[in-house]
Enzyme design. Structure first.
Site, PDB file in Angstrom:
ATOM      1  N   TYR A 103      26.700  19.351  45.758  1.00 36.59           N
ATOM      2  CA  TYR A 103      26.721  17.993  46.315  1.00 36.59           C
ATOM      3  C   TYR A 103      25.969  17.852  47.639  1.00 36.59           C
ATOM      4  O   TYR A 103      25.886  16.763  48.188  1.00 36.59           O
ATOM      5  CB  TYR A 103      28.169  17.524  46.494  1.00 36.59           C
ATOM      6  N   ALA A 104      25.467  18.976  48.181  1.00 37.05           N
ATOM      7  CA  ALA A 104      24.762  18.903  49.474  1.00 37.05           C
ATOM      8  C   ALA A 104      23.572  17.958  49.340  1.00 37.05           C
ATOM      9  O   ALA A 104      22.860  17.970  48.341  1.00 37.05           O
ATOM     10  CB  ALA A 104      24.308  20.289  49.892  1.00 37.05           C
ATOM     11  N   GLU A 143      17.303  16.033  61.566  1.00 36.51           N
ATOM     12  CA  GLU A 143      18.664  15.486  61.503  1.00 36.51           C
ATOM     13  C   GLU A 143      19.287  15.505  62.883  1.00 36.51           C
ATOM     14  O   GLU A 143      18.773  16.167  63.800  1.00 36.51           O
ATOM     15  CB  GLU A 143      19.516  16.313  60.530  1.00 36.51           C
ATOM     16  N   HIS A 150      33.469  13.731  58.115  1.00 34.62           N
ATOM     17  CA  HIS A 150      32.351  12.801  57.978  1.00 34.62           C
ATOM     18  C   HIS A 150      32.911  11.399  58.198  1.00 34.62           C
ATOM     19  O   HIS A 150      33.958  11.064  57.635  1.00 34.62           O
ATOM     20  CB  HIS A 150      31.741  12.923  56.576  1.00 34.62           C
ATOM     21  N   ARG A 209      28.689  11.775  65.172  1.00 31.26           N
ATOM     22  CA  ARG A 209      29.651  11.817  64.069  1.00 31.26           C
ATOM     23  C   ARG A 209      31.121  11.886  64.510  1.00 31.26           C
ATOM     24  O   ARG A 209      31.955  11.118  64.062  1.00 31.26           O
ATOM     25  CB  ARG A 209      29.376  13.091  63.292  1.00 31.26           C
ATOM     26  N   HIS A 250      35.087  17.299  55.701  1.00 29.94           N
ATOM     27  CA  HIS A 250      33.754  17.589  55.161  1.00 29.94           C
ATOM     28  C   HIS A 250      33.407  19.067  55.188  1.00 29.94           C
ATOM     29  O   HIS A 250      32.782  19.587  54.278  1.00 29.94           O
ATOM     30  CB  HIS A 250      32.749  16.805  56.008  1.00 29.94           C
ATOM     31  N   ARG A 291      29.744  22.219  63.691  1.00 32.22           N
ATOM     32  CA  ARG A 291      28.600  22.717  62.911  1.00 32.22           C
ATOM     33  C   ARG A 291      27.378  21.828  63.109  1.00 32.22           C
ATOM     34  O   ARG A 291      27.469  20.594  63.016  1.00 32.22           O
ATOM     35  CB  ARG A 291      28.975  22.710  61.427  1.00 32.22           C
ATOM     36  N   SER A 306      24.793  25.196  57.303  1.00 33.38           N
ATOM     37  CA  SER A 306      25.749  25.909  56.451  1.00 33.38           C
ATOM     38  C   SER A 306      25.083  26.555  55.237  1.00 33.38           C
ATOM     39  O   SER A 306      25.401  27.698  54.893  1.00 33.38           O
ATOM     40  CB  SER A 306      26.892  24.996  56.017  1.00 33.38           C
TER      41      SER A 306
HETATM   42  C1  FAD Z   1      28.854  16.077  50.084  1.00 38.01           C
HETATM   43  C2  FAD Z   1      28.388  17.290  50.859  1.00 38.01           C
HETATM   44  C3  FAD Z   1      27.129  17.291  51.468  1.00 38.01           C
HETATM   45  C4  FAD Z   1      26.697  18.428  52.180  1.00 38.01           C
HETATM   46  N1  FAD Z   1      25.406  18.438  52.701  1.00 38.01           N
HETATM   47  C5  FAD Z   1      24.960  19.598  53.283  1.00 38.01           C
HETATM   48  C6  FAD Z   1      23.595  19.698  53.711  1.00 38.01           C
HETATM   49  O1  FAD Z   1      22.794  18.784  53.552  1.00 38.01           O
HETATM   50  N2  FAD Z   1      23.194  20.869  54.290  1.00 38.01           N
HETATM   51  C7  FAD Z   1      24.038  21.948  54.477  1.00 38.01           C
HETATM   52  O2  FAD Z   1      23.616  22.982  55.006  1.00 38.01           O
HETATM   53  N3  FAD Z   1      25.325  21.856  54.062  1.00 38.01           N
HETATM   54  C8  FAD Z   1      25.795  20.732  53.462  1.00 38.01           C
HETATM   55  N4  FAD Z   1      27.096  20.672  53.040  1.00 38.01           N
HETATM   56  C9  FAD Z   1      27.924  21.891  53.168  1.00 38.01           C
HETATM   57  C10 FAD Z   1      27.470  22.940  52.153  1.00 38.01           C
HETATM   58  O3  FAD Z   1      27.156  22.285  50.937  1.00 38.01           O
HETATM   59  C11 FAD Z   1      28.563  23.976  51.878  1.00 38.01           C
HETATM   60  O4  FAD Z   1      29.019  24.508  53.095  1.00 38.01           O
HETATM   61  C12 FAD Z   1      28.002  25.122  51.024  1.00 38.01           C
HETATM   62  O5  FAD Z   1      27.401  24.603  49.859  1.00 38.01           O
HETATM   63  C13 FAD Z   1      29.111  26.096  50.635  1.00 38.01           C
HETATM   64  O6  FAD Z   1      28.603  26.994  49.681  1.00 38.01           O
HETATM   65  P1  FAD Z   1      29.510  28.174  49.157  1.00 38.01           P
HETATM   66  O7  FAD Z   1      28.671  28.973  48.242  1.00 38.01           O
HETATM   67  O8  FAD Z   1      30.138  28.851  50.307  1.00 38.01           O
HETATM   68  O9  FAD Z   1      30.698  27.443  48.358  1.00 38.01           O
HETATM   69  P2  FAD Z   1      30.675  26.352  47.195  1.00 38.01           P
HETATM   70  O10 FAD Z   1      29.325  25.862  46.886  1.00 38.01           O
HETATM   71  O11 FAD Z   1      31.718  25.342  47.546  1.00 38.01           O
HETATM   72  O12 FAD Z   1      31.167  27.188  45.934  1.00 38.01           O
HETATM   73  C14 FAD Z   1      32.475  27.685  45.858  1.00 38.01           C
HETATM   74  C15 FAD Z   1      32.633  28.446  44.552  1.00 38.01           C
HETATM   75  O13 FAD Z   1      33.843  29.187  44.587  1.00 38.01           O
HETATM   76  C16 FAD Z   1      34.546  29.025  43.373  1.00 38.01           C
HETATM   77  N5  FAD Z   1      35.969  29.268  43.636  1.00 38.01           N
HETATM   78  C17 FAD Z   1      36.743  28.763  44.621  1.00 38.01           C
HETATM   79  N6  FAD Z   1      37.980  29.284  44.543  1.00 38.01           N
HETATM   80  C18 FAD Z   1      37.983  30.131  43.496  1.00 38.01           C
HETATM   81  C19 FAD Z   1      38.966  30.961  42.899  1.00 38.01           C
HETATM   82  N7  FAD Z   1      40.219  31.040  43.358  1.00 38.01           N
HETATM   83  N8  FAD Z   1      38.628  31.689  41.815  1.00 38.01           N
HETATM   84  C20 FAD Z   1      37.372  31.629  41.297  1.00 38.01           C
HETATM   85  N9  FAD Z   1      36.395  30.872  41.842  1.00 38.01           N
HETATM   86  C21 FAD Z   1      36.706  30.129  42.917  1.00 38.01           C
HETATM   87  C22 FAD Z   1      34.207  27.618  42.937  1.00 38.01           C
HETATM   88  O14 FAD Z   1      34.481  27.473  41.558  1.00 38.01           O
HETATM   89  C23 FAD Z   1      32.727  27.580  43.308  1.00 38.01           C
HETATM   90  O15 FAD Z   1      31.983  28.202  42.293  1.00 38.01           O
HETATM   91  C24 FAD Z   1      27.546  19.548  52.326  1.00 38.01           C
HETATM   92  C25 FAD Z   1      28.805  19.536  51.727  1.00 38.01           C
HETATM   93  C26 FAD Z   1      29.226  18.432  50.992  1.00 38.01           C
HETATM   94  C27 FAD Z   1      30.572  18.466  50.347  1.00 38.01           C
END
Ligand code: FAD
Length: 540
Positions: free
Chosen positions: A52-53, A125, A247, A293, A354, A389, A394
């Site tokens: 969703y980023a 940004e 947010h 923000r 957020h 942040r 991120s």
């Molecule tokens: C709407 C939105 C917009 C954003 N825009 C930006 C942006 O423009 N730029 C930026 O840098 N950041 C942005 N962010 C933040 C950024 O997207 C996240 O911090 C980052 O994507 C996190 O990645 P991740 O791999 O750590 O976790 P995630 O992408 O959240 O993935 C988590 C994974 O863990 C799995 N999981 C969780 N718990 C368990 C469990 N118990 N057992 C098995 N699997 C599990 C889930 O199924 C998923 O596959 C945004 C966030 C949001 C919500």
């Protein structure tokens, strides 16, 4: 741990990665030429915050930009609490990590410069002093997630396990064996509705953030802080959990959860209104709707609490319909589908949780306090974000730390490959029964997220925090009792983790006797001179 009697399936791999977002998939791809890797996702493979980023990823790509400048912007946003070494580490590895994403198949937007050369289009940004955001239109996250997934699918050494929830980590300490090393995890197979065992030489948590602990959030349902709770129960230290980024403007509508309304709306002149149609931002800050923000989110929260209102409104209807449709096509269409014509009426909004700035403490290799257990991405605390942040840092952190931990694991793996896996007892659910009152879980889930929103949200006081702590401890008792009597399922597992993480957030907030960055306590409005991260440990 529910100890074993019945036999269930056992899986074996070199490295178990819990999470299939930007962090988990990047790690899997780096490890795959050297190791057998299992990647877990509890829901659909692509479902996580990464997908969703919107905005993009920050990295120094322009000749007029510099690592020092990116470091400085990050330190300013972090309000005195960043670990400068960690900031420099992430930022100076940024360009190489982004080049790896590009080589792996991620298509960031490009443009033709004045000399006719193709180069990456960089946006700017809030908080960044240069153009340094690589992006794929306004859907960067889905481009990254889909590209990484298709690369991962081509690798024989990677087994994707969709629909498996990690329930708890298995460590030598829990089995009364010597040392404190991770041995694998118990995982709940959603389809077969049973708990299975995965043995691994190394485990990496890549489970994303914990924003689902709040009533309103921009995050998908999977962001229930599971990795933080798993690590905590196994004895890892957790840091800075009081810093939750909110947010300011998320759509408030019964049929649309988690829909963000970009800050560009306010940038293009949208006004924030009370339910009676009056503007309120000029009363809070001379920059009005263009204030940062956290100030805007606090003002909305203040007005909602003062008036007892369910939401405030964001109004751009004074602009022409042509302008709105051209600049905000997705928002226009989405709102219209829900019966809100933003060219003619204000949009109901609430601020929404957020991003979790804190998490499981790791070093520069992504290694936690438990030998062989790593944590990467939003689940971790590296020191990069400090008290707030900087936008687009991120996703950068996800990839940089995935690569750092891959390097460390690859170095250590040959030693462990020679060794046998420990005997691990199967999960035993012979003493528990099917839940007959799912309503209890639903009710507790709702109650938790509501009081976290009301008492531990954007503006805190000591009294509100104490109230929240009492409630969360009561809920914890009830849920633990429930957990030991009934078979596990997704809702119960997530609720158990959320309640654990809620308690950590409340206790972290209580430890901080100042207001800084994203943590604002009316009883301590000032900043202290020598700020330190808040570090909680189960042993304390
Ligand atoms: C709407 C939105 C917009 C954003 N825009 C930006 C942006 O423009 N730029 C930026 O840098 N950041 C942005 N962010 C933040 C950024 O997207 C996240 O911090 C980052 O994507 C996190 O990645 P991740 O791999 O750590 O976790 P995630 O992408 O959240 O993935 C988590 C994974 O863990 C799995 N999981 C969780 N718990 C368990 C469990 N118990 N057992 C098995 N699997 C599990 C889930 O199924 C998923 O596959 C945004 C966030 C949001 C919500």
């Amino acid at each position: 741990m529910k100890e074993s009697k019945s036999i269930s399936e056992q899986h074996v791999c070199d490295v178990l990665i819990i999470g299939a977002g930007a962090a988990g998939l990047s790690l899997a791809l780096k490890l795959a030429p050297h190791a057998k890797v299992n990647v877990l996702s509890k829901g659909k493979l692509s479902e996580g915050s990464t997908f969703y980023a919107q905005g993009g990823v920050a990295a120094v790509f322009s000749d007029t930009d510099s690592v020092d400048s990116h470091v400085e912007d990050t330190l300013i946003a972090g309000a005195g609490l960043c670990d400068e070494e960690a900031v420099r580490f992430a930022v100076s590895n940024g360009k190489e990590s982004m080049q790896w994403l590009i080589d792996t198949g991620v298509n960031f937007d490009t443009e033709i410069d004045e000399q006719g050369n193709t180069q990456y289009h960089l946006t700017r940004e809030g908080g960044h002093s240069h153009r340094r955001i690589l992006h794929a239109a306004d859907a960067t996250g889905s481009e990254i997630e889909n590209s990484l997934l298709s690369a991962v699918r081509k690798h024989q050494n990677i087994t994707l396990m969709e629909g498996y929830n990690a329930v708890d980590l298995i460590t030598s300490r829990k089995l009364n064996l010597p040392a404190n090393r991770v041995l694998g995890a118990y995982v709940w197979n959603r389809k077969k509705e049973r708990v299975e065992t995965i043995k691994a030489h190394f485990v990496s948590l890549a489970t994303g953030g914990a924003s689902k602990v709040y009533q309103y959030t921009s995050n998908p349902d999977v962001s229930s802080g599971d990795g933080i709770a798993l690590a905590w129960r196994s004895g890892c230290r957790i840091a800075n959990m009081e810093f939750n980024q909110f947010h300011p403007t998320c759509l408030y509508h019964a049929e649309a959860r988690n829909f963000l309304l970009t800050e560009a709306l306010r940038g293009e002149g949208a006004h924030l209104l009370r339910p009676d149609g009056t503007r309120f931002m000029p009363d809070f800050d001379e920059r009005a709707e263009l204030a940062p923000r956290d100030i805007v989110a606090r003002a909305i929260d203040y007005e909602m609490k003062r008036l007892g209102a369910d939401c405030m409104y964001l109004d751009i209807s004074h602009k022409s319909k042509d302008f709105i449709v051209k600049h905000f096509p997705t928002i226009y269409r989405r709102c219209l589908l829900l019966g809100i014509d933003i060219a003619h009426q204000p949009i109901p909004i609430v601020p929404a949780a957020h991003y979790s700035c804190g998490g499981v403490m790791i070093d520069h290799h992504g290694q936690t306090d438990i030998d062989g257990l790593y944590a990467i991405g939003e689940v971790s605390y590296t020191g990069l974000h400090g008290a707030n942040r900087l936008a687009s840092n991120s996703l950068l952190e996800c990839v940089v730390y995935a690569h750092a931990s891959a390097k460390d694991i690859i170095n250590r793996l040959p030693f462990y490959k020679e060794r046998k896996f420990a005997d691990i007892p199967d999960w035993d659910d012979s003493q528990v029964e099917d839940s007959d009152e799912e309503v209890v879980i639903q009710h507790n889930w709702h109650e938790l997220r509501l009081f976290m929103w009301d008492y531990v949200g954007i503006v805190r006081t000591d009294k509100r925090l104490e109230r929240a702590l009492r409630r969360v401890q009561m809920l914890q008792q009830e849920i633990n009792e429930y957990y030991s009597h009934f078979k596990v399922g997704n809702n119960l597992l997530e609720l158990r983790n959320l309640v654990q993480v809620a308690e950590i957030i409340i206790k972290s907030a209580m430890e901080r006797k100042e207001s800084r960055g994203l943590h604002y306590n009316l009883d301590y409005p000032e900043q202290l001179d020598n700020p330190q991260p808040t570090i909680l440990s189960k042993r304390d």
